[in-house]
Design a protein around this motif. Structure first.
Motif, short mmCIF file in Angstrom:
data_model
loop_
_atom_site.label_atom_id
_atom_site.label_comp_id
_atom_site.label_asym_id
_atom_site.label_seq_id
_atom_site.Cartn_x
_atom_site.Cartn_y
_atom_site.Cartn_z
N GLY A 38 -11.97 65.65 1.67
CA GLY A 38 -11.05 65.05 0.55
C GLY A 38 -9.64 66.01 0.47
N LYS A 39 -9.46 66.82 1.15
CA LYS A 39 -8.35 67.83 0.87
C LYS A 39 -7.30 67.68 2.40
CE LYS A 39 -9.75 71.05 -2.32
NZ LYS A 39 -9.79 72.61 -2.69
N LYS A 40 -5.82 67.41 2.43
CA LYS A 40 -5.34 67.31 3.41
C LYS A 40 -4.71 68.61 3.85
CE LYS A 40 -2.95 62.57 2.79
NZ LYS A 40 -1.66 61.91 2.52
N GLU A 41 -4.79 69.64 3.01
CA GLU A 41 -4.38 70.78 3.60
C GLU A 41 -5.52 71.50 4.48
OE1 GLU A 41 -5.59 71.40 -0.62
OE2 GLU A 41 -4.50 69.76 0.45
N ILE A 42 -5.09 72.16 5.36
CA ILE A 42 -5.96 73.17 6.32
C ILE A 42 -5.86 74.35 6.23
CG2 ILE A 42 -7.40 71.17 7.14
CD1 ILE A 42 -5.91 71.94 9.53
N CYS A 43 -4.55 74.87 5.92
CA CYS A 43 -4.04 75.93 6.51
C CYS A 43 -3.75 76.55 4.99
CB CYS A 43 -2.64 75.96 7.26
SG CYS A 43 -2.84 75.65 8.69
N GLU A 44 -3.56 77.89 4.93
CA GLU A 44 -3.28 78.58 3.73
C GLU A 44 -1.70 78.25 3.29
OE1 GLU A 44 -4.10 83.07 1.78
OE2 GLU A 44 -3.49 83.12 3.92
N GLY A 45 -1.67 77.92 1.88
CA GLY A 45 -0.28 77.62 1.24
C GLY A 45 0.28 76.22 1.35
N SER A 46 -0.27 75.50 2.39
CA SER A 46 0.26 74.15 2.62
C SER A 46 -0.28 72.87 1.99
CB SER A 46 -0.14 73.94 4.21
OG SER A 46 -1.31 73.82 4.57
N ASN A 47 0.27 71.78 1.84
CA ASN A 47 -0.01 70.83 1.33
C ASN A 47 -0.60 69.56 1.99
OD1 ASN A 47 0.71 71.76 -1.65
ND2 ASN A 47 2.81 71.43 -1.32
N ASP A 48 0.23 69.21 3.15
CA ASP A 48 -0.06 68.18 4.08
C ASP A 48 -0.05 68.54 5.38
OD1 ASP A 48 -0.44 65.82 5.27
OD2 ASP A 48 1.06 64.84 4.18
N ASP A 49 -1.46 68.84 6.01
CA ASP A 49 -1.49 69.04 7.45
C ASP A 49 -1.76 68.06 8.48
OD1 ASP A 49 -0.84 71.97 7.00
OD2 ASP A 49 -2.69 72.19 6.23
N THR A 50 -1.36 66.79 7.86
CA THR A 50 -1.77 65.63 8.93
C THR A 50 -1.34 65.68 10.41
OG1 THR A 50 -0.21 64.42 7.67
CG2 THR A 50 -2.51 64.15 7.12
N GLU A 51 0.14 66.40 10.29
CA GLU A 51 0.87 66.24 11.41
C GLU A 51 0.41 67.35 12.36
OE1 GLU A 51 5.57 66.65 13.00
OE2 GLU A 51 5.12 66.72 10.91
N LEU A 52 -0.14 68.47 11.69
CA LEU A 52 -0.48 69.61 12.25
C LEU A 52 -1.85 69.38 12.97
CD1 LEU A 52 -0.63 72.76 12.98
CD2 LEU A 52 -1.55 73.20 10.75
N VAL A 53 -2.87 68.57 12.39
CA VAL A 53 -4.02 68.27 13.13
C VAL A 53 -3.58 67.31 14.23
CG1 VAL A 53 -6.20 66.83 12.55
CG2 VAL A 53 -5.47 68.46 11.00
N SER A 54 -2.65 66.28 14.19
CA SER A 54 -2.24 65.59 15.39
C SER A 54 -1.90 66.56 16.38
CB SER A 54 -1.11 64.70 15.07
OG SER A 54 0.21 65.46 14.87
N ARG A 55 -1.41 67.68 16.09
CA ARG A 55 -0.99 68.57 17.38
C ARG A 55 -2.08 69.03 18.03
NH1 ARG A 55 3.68 70.49 13.95
NH2 ARG A 55 2.55 72.46 13.56
N VAL A 56 -3.03 69.69 17.03
CA VAL A 56 -4.37 70.22 17.43
C VAL A 56 -5.05 69.12 18.32
CG1 VAL A 56 -6.61 70.83 16.70
CG2 VAL A 56 -4.64 71.56 15.51
N ILE A 57 -5.12 67.71 18.08
CA ILE A 57 -5.72 66.74 18.94
C ILE A 57 -5.05 66.74 20.25
CG2 ILE A 57 -5.97 64.25 19.20
CD1 ILE A 57 -6.11 64.27 15.94
N GLY A 74 -7.30 59.77 10.62
CA GLY A 74 -6.53 58.57 10.91
C GLY A 74 -5.02 58.79 10.39
N ASN A 75 -4.85 59.54 9.36
CA ASN A 75 -3.32 59.74 8.90
C ASN A 75 -2.77 60.71 9.98
OD1 ASN A 75 -2.77 59.12 5.72
ND2 ASN A 75 -4.95 58.93 6.27
N THR A 83 -7.12 54.43 4.37
CA THR A 83 -6.35 53.82 5.48
C THR A 83 -5.53 52.36 5.20
OG1 THR A 83 -8.26 54.83 6.60
CG2 THR A 83 -6.93 53.35 7.88
N THR A 84 -4.38 52.52 5.86
CA THR A 84 -3.64 51.23 6.00
C THR A 84 -3.91 50.66 7.11
OG1 THR A 84 -1.65 52.17 6.93
CG2 THR A 84 -1.82 52.46 4.59
N GLN A 85 -3.23 49.28 6.99
CA GLN A 85 -3.58 48.38 8.44
C GLN A 85 -2.83 49.09 9.58
OE1 GLN A 85 -3.64 43.79 8.03
NE2 GLN A 85 -3.41 44.21 6.10
N GLU A 86 -1.65 49.70 9.29
CA GLU A 86 -0.72 50.24 10.43
C GLU A 86 -1.42 51.44 10.95
OE1 GLU A 86 1.39 47.95 7.76
OE2 GLU A 86 0.33 49.65 7.32
N ILE A 87 -2.17 52.21 10.04
CA ILE A 87 -2.99 53.28 10.50
C ILE A 87 -3.99 53.01 11.21
CG2 ILE A 87 -4.35 55.13 9.85
CD1 ILE A 87 -2.60 55.97 7.43
#
Length: 492
Positions: free
Chosen positions: A210-229, A245-246, A268-272
Motif C-alpha cells: 500500500g505504500k509507494k516509497e521503499i527507501c528512507e525519506g522518499s515519497n514515490d519509488d516506482t521509477e527506482l523499482v523499475s531500475r531494480v527490475i 505495474g506503475n 491501474t489504468t488501461q495504459e499501465i
C-alpha cells in the motif's frame, strides 16, 4: 429443553464407536518424527544447565550426525514456544555446524541478538537459507553486514526491517541468491538499492503493501523499482510492493521483456495495464487494487493467468470478463466490490478449473443451480451478503470441497444440515468453519463427525447454540476415541 438435548447428544455419542464413516483417527507418528522428538527432549535436558557441563559431550555424540538431522532438531527446538531463550541459545551454539544448510532462528529477546549473530558468523558458513525474522539484527548493523559477507553460499535470505546500504552491498556479492526479503521499514537509500544486481535472484520482497516509497525519506519509488527490475533479469516475483505495474510504466518505451510471473498493482489504468501485458508475457498471478474503469475486461490478454485477486473493482466488469471467454483461472479472490451482486454462475461458467474462491465484503448470488464447480476445493466467504440457499447450492455443487470457511450469518438448523448431508457425501471435507450459525446445536457436531470421513477441524463453536459443557463432552469423546478432530476455538 437443554437437558433433553444433552441426553440426545449423549445417546448419539454412545454410537460413535459403531459408526464406520466418521472423522479420521489420529495417525501414528512416523518413526523419524518420533526419533526427532525424543532426541530433542534429551538435548533440552542435557543443555538446559547454566554452566554448560554437557556441551562437549553432546558435540562429540553428534559429531557423526548428518546435517539433515541437525537441521530438523534446530527447527523443532528454536521455534518451540515452551522453551526459555537460554536453553534454545545453548542448543544453537552446540548444534550449528558448518555443514548445516538451513536455519530459522525463531524469536529471541533483545539481549541475545548480538550473541546469535556472532554464533552464526563463526559456525554458519555453510548456510544456504537463513531466516532472521525473530532476531532484530537492525540494532547491530555492523555484525549483520559481517554475517552476510561471510555466507557466500546463501540462496535464501530473510531479513525484513533490517537492511541498510552496507548490507545491500554485501548482499550483492551473494551471487547464488534466489530469494531475498528486505521488506518493511527501510534503512537504505536509492544508491544502496542500486547495488542489487544479480543474475539469479528470482523473488524479491521489498517495501510495504500500500505504500509507494521503499527507501528512507522518499515519497514515490516506482521509477527506482523499475531500475531494480532491469538489474534483476531473472526476477519472477516482487512481493509486498503493490505498485509494480506503475513501476513497469517507466519502461513503456523499452524493448525489455521481464520474467515476472507475480505482480501487484494499485489504481491501474488501461495504459499501465497494456504495458504490463506487453512486458510480462509469463504473468500467472495478478493482484489489482482499485483498478480504473476498463482495466478488468482486458485481463483476457493475460494468457497464462491462473491467480486473480481484485480489491475495490467493478462487479459489472468482473462479470463481463468472466462471461466473455473461458479462462484457466484456478484461484479467484474478490474483495470490497459492491456496485452490484456477483452472480457465481459466471464464475462457474467462465472459470471451470477454479479450485479456490475467496470473497470479502461482497453481495453474492447464484442464478443457475445446475452448474457445478467441479474442481473447487477451498472456499472462504467473509462479511458477505448471501442467502442460505446460495450457500446450500455452492456446497451441493462442489463435490471436491476440502475447506469451507463462512464468516457471515448462516441460518441453517440441525434439520437443514441433516438434509444437506443426506444429499451430499462430503467425502473430502477436512475443515468446516461456520462462524455465526446460531441455530446449530451439539446434534450437528455428532452429525458431521459421523458423516464426513476426513473432517479434522470444525468451528466456530462460540457462534453456535451450544454450551461449553457440551463442547467439552465432545472433546472427551474425541480424545477417548482417538479421533483426529479439533473443535474450535480451542478455548471456549
Amino acid at each position: 429443553m437443554r437437558f433433553q438435548r444433552q441426553c440426545q447428544v449423549i445417546q448419539c455419542s454412545i454410537q460413535l464407536g459403531q459408526v464406520q464413516k466418521m472423522s479420521p483417527r489420529i495417525p501414528v507418528s512416523s518413526l523419524g518424527r518420533l526419533c526427532v522428538k525424543f532426541v530433542a527432549n534429551q538435548l533440552v535436558q542435557s543443555l538446559s544447565d547454566d554452566e554448560g557441563l554437557n556441551y562437549e559431550a553432546v558435540k562429540q555424540y553428534l559429531s557423526d550426525v548428518t546435517h539433515e538431522v541437525l537441521q530438523e532438531l534446530l527447527r523443532d527446538i528454536l521455534n518451540s514456544i515452551h522453551l526459555d531463550a537460554a536453553t534454545r541459545f545453548s542448543i544453537l551454539e552446540v548444534l550449528l555446524r558448518d555443514d548445516v544448510r538451513k536455519l530459522d532462528t525463531g524469536i529471541f529477546p533483545h539481549s541475545y541478538y548480538e550473541k546469535i549473530l556472532e554464533v552464526i558468523i563463526s559456525r554458519g558458513v555453510g548456510l544456504r537459507q537463513l531466516n532472521l525474522k525473530g532476531v532484530w539484527a537492525r540494532d547491530h548493523p555492523a555484525l549483520l553486514t559481517k554475517l552476510v559477507g561471510s555466507l557466500n553460499n546463501l540462496k535464501v535470505l530473510i531479513i525484513p526491517h533490517m537492511a541498510n546500504d552496507a548490507i545491500l552491498q554485501r548482499i550483492a556479492d551473494c551471487r547464488n541468491l534466489n530469494v531475498l526479503d528486505i521488506s518493511g521499514e527501510s534503512y537504505f537509500t536509492a544508491d544502496g538499492l542500486g547495488y542489487l544486481k544479480n543474475e539469479n535472484l528470482r523473488i524479491l520482497d521489498v517495501g510495504y503493501y500500500g505504500k509507494k516509497e521503499i527507501c528512507e525519506g522518499s515519497n514515490d519509488d516506482t521509477e527506482l523499482v523499475s531500475r531494480v527490475i532491469r538489474n534483476l533479469p531473472k526476477l519472477r516475483e516482487i512481493r509486498s510492493y503493490s505498485f509494480t505495474g506503475n513501476s513497469l510504466f517507466h519502461l513503456q518505451n523499452s524493448s525489455y521483456i521481464t520474467n515476472i510471473t507475480l505482480l501487484r498493482d494499485t489504481e491501474t489504468t488501461q495504459e499501465i495495464f497494456h504495458v504490463i501485458s506487453r512486458l510480462c508475457p509469463l504473468l500467472e498471478s495478478i493482484h489489482l487494487n482499485s483498478p480504473k474503469e476498463g482495466v478488468i475486461p482486458h485481463l483476457k490478454d493475460l494468457k497464462r493467468l491462473i491467480y486473480l485477486k481484485i480489491c475495490k473493482g467493478s462487479v459489472a466488469e468482473i462479470t463481463q470478463y468472466l462471461a466473455s471467454h473461458q479462462s484457466n483461472l484456478e484461484v479467484i479472490k474478490v474483495a470490497s466490490c459492491q456496485d452490484k451482486p456477483l452472480d457465481l454462475t459466471f464464475v462457474a461458467q467462465g472459470s471451470p478449473r477454479v479450485n479456490t474462491l475467496e470473497f470479502y465484503h461482497m453481495h453474492l448470488t447464484i442464478s443457475r443451480p445446475e452448474l457445478f464447480f467441479m474442481y473447487l476445493t477451498n472456499i472462504e466467504i467473509l462479511y458477505c451478503n448471501m442467502t442460505d440457499n446460495c450457500l446450500r447450492q455452492i456446497l451441493a455443487n462442489s463435490p471436491l470441497l476440502r475447506r469451507v470457511m463462512i464468516g457471515c450469518a448462516v441460518n441453517f438448523t440441525d434439520g437443514d444440515l441433516f438434509r444437506l448431508c443426506a444429499d451430499i457425501e462430503f467425502l473430502f471435507l477436512e475443515e468446516l468453519w461456520l462462524s455465526c450459525a446460531k441455530s446449530l446445536t451439539a446434534i450437528s457436531i455428532e452429525l458431521l463427525m459421523n458423516h464426513c470421513p476426513k473432517l479434522r477441524f470444525l468451528g466456530q463453536m462460540n457462534g453456535w447454540d451450544i454450551t461449553s459443557e457440551e463442547v467439552e463432552f465432545f472433546r472427551t469423546v474425541i480424545q477417548v476415541s482417538n479421533i483426529d478432530l479439533t473443535l474450535l476455538p480451542t478455548v471456549f
